[in-house]
Motif scaffolding. Structure first.
Motif, short mmCIF file in Angstrom:
data_model
loop_
_atom_site.label_atom_id
_atom_site.label_comp_id
_atom_site.label_asym_id
_atom_site.label_seq_id
_atom_site.Cartn_x
_atom_site.Cartn_y
_atom_site.Cartn_z
N ASP A 36 -45.08 -66.00 12.86
CA ASP A 36 -43.91 -66.13 12.00
C ASP A 36 -43.99 -67.45 11.27
OD1 ASP A 36 -42.94 -63.74 12.98
OD2 ASP A 36 -41.44 -64.64 14.29
N THR A 37 -44.02 -67.39 9.93
CA THR A 37 -44.00 -68.59 9.11
C THR A 37 -42.60 -68.72 8.53
OG1 THR A 37 -46.32 -68.28 8.53
CG2 THR A 37 -45.04 -69.79 7.14
N PHE A 38 -41.94 -69.83 8.84
CA PHE A 38 -40.58 -70.08 8.35
C PHE A 38 -40.65 -70.95 7.11
CE2 PHE A 38 -39.82 -68.69 12.58
CZ PHE A 38 -38.53 -68.19 12.60
N PHE A 39 -39.86 -70.58 6.11
CA PHE A 39 -39.82 -71.30 4.84
C PHE A 39 -38.49 -72.01 4.71
CE2 PHE A 39 -42.61 -67.66 4.47
CZ PHE A 39 -43.78 -68.28 4.03
N HIS A 40 -38.48 -73.08 3.91
CA HIS A 40 -37.22 -73.79 3.65
C HIS A 40 -36.28 -72.82 2.95
CE1 HIS A 40 -38.69 -77.57 5.11
NE2 HIS A 40 -39.79 -77.40 4.40
N CYS A 41 -35.02 -72.85 3.36
CA CYS A 41 -34.05 -71.88 2.90
C CYS A 41 -32.67 -72.51 3.03
CB CYS A 41 -34.18 -70.63 3.78
SG CYS A 41 -33.04 -69.32 3.47
N ARG A 46 -32.12 -68.02 7.36
CA ARG A 46 -33.51 -68.34 7.66
C ARG A 46 -34.37 -67.31 6.94
NH1 ARG A 46 -31.37 -69.53 12.94
NH2 ARG A 46 -31.77 -71.68 13.45
N LEU A 47 -35.52 -67.75 6.45
CA LEU A 47 -36.47 -66.87 5.79
C LEU A 47 -37.81 -67.03 6.49
CD1 LEU A 47 -37.04 -64.92 3.39
CD2 LEU A 47 -37.77 -66.96 2.10
N VAL A 89 -47.81 -67.70 -1.70
CA VAL A 89 -46.82 -67.76 -2.79
C VAL A 89 -45.54 -68.45 -2.32
CG1 VAL A 89 -45.32 -66.34 -4.26
CG2 VAL A 89 -47.74 -65.75 -4.01
N LEU A 90 -45.02 -68.01 -1.16
CA LEU A 90 -43.78 -68.59 -0.66
C LEU A 90 -43.96 -70.05 -0.23
CD1 LEU A 90 -42.45 -65.53 1.35
CD2 LEU A 90 -41.47 -66.51 -0.73
N SER A 91 -45.13 -70.39 0.31
CA SER A 91 -45.40 -71.78 0.68
C SER A 91 -45.33 -72.68 -0.54
CB SER A 91 -46.78 -71.92 1.33
OG SER A 91 -46.83 -71.20 2.53
N GLY A 92 -45.94 -72.23 -1.65
CA GLY A 92 -45.91 -73.01 -2.88
C GLY A 92 -44.52 -73.10 -3.48
N LEU A 94 -41.41 -72.54 -1.86
CA LEU A 94 -40.31 -73.01 -1.01
C LEU A 94 -40.71 -74.11 -0.03
CD1 LEU A 94 -38.79 -69.52 -0.14
CD2 LEU A 94 -38.00 -71.13 -1.88
N GLY A 95 -41.98 -74.17 0.32
CA GLY A 95 -42.44 -75.09 1.36
C GLY A 95 -42.26 -74.48 2.74
N VAL A 96 -43.16 -74.82 3.64
CA VAL A 96 -43.15 -74.28 4.99
C VAL A 96 -42.38 -75.20 5.92
CG1 VAL A 96 -44.61 -73.70 6.98
CG2 VAL A 96 -45.32 -73.04 4.68
#
Length: 175
Positions: A36-41, A46-47, A89-92, A94-96
């Motif tokens: 599970d990779t959590f992104f800033h949200c 939580r995303l 894509v989401l890392s770029g 939103l950041g992890v």
């Protein structure tokens, strides 16, 4: 949005809990490996991107209070057949926030998903997810969770709030 009533608890005796869950579900459970990779949200949501490490995954947004005991979780899920590219894509964008690696043993008991999790860096946990029917109230879902907690001998003292990512970040030394 679909919803669950959830609890999370620390597990001291994995074999005993697995035996009880197996008996109640009349199955040996299904083993599922997950990253599970959590992104800033924006809070309180939580995303996370759940990678099943077999080329499939789920993008999950959820809102749930960080309290002990049975609590309502509202969620949305989108399936993906390319979790690695979606993570990039989401890392770029939103950041992890962090990652959680776990092996999950899933048991189905009535309308409840019982997860016996081994979480890298944390240890053993059990999650109950009472999958709410549209006509069910929060109180009814909480009653289902509490009854199953009794059947599995899960004590109130073992309950934890928050997500695995929060527990991992609490355990991480300050830099």
């Amino acid at each position: 949005m679909p919803s669950n009533v959830e609890i999370k608890a620390r597990v001291d005796n994995v074999s005993l809990l697995a035996s009880k869950a197996s008996s109640l579900s009349q199955s040996e459970g299904t083993i599922i490996k997950q990253r599970d990779t959590f992104f800033h949200c924006s809070p309180p949501g939580r995303l996370k991107l759940r990678d099943f490490m077999d080329g499939s995954g789920q993008l999950i947004f959820y809102e749930r209070p960080d309290t002990d005991g049975p609590k309502l979780s509202r969620f949305s899920i989108s399936l993906t057949s390319d979790p690695q590219t979606l993570r990039e894509v989401l890392s770029g964008a939103l950041g992890v926030k962090g990652e959680v690696l776990k092996e999950r043993r899933l048991f189905l008991i009535g309308q409840t998903r019982v997860h016996l999790d081994t979480v890298e860096g944390l240890g053993h946990f059990m999650e109950l997810e009472v999958v709410m029917r549209p006509d069910q109230t929060l109180v009814e879902g909480q009653q289902v969770a509490q009854e199953l907690m009794k059947q599995l001998d899960v004590s109130e003292a073992s309950l934890v709030g928050g997500a695995y990512i929060d527990l991992l970040q609490q355990n991480r030394p300050a830099s």
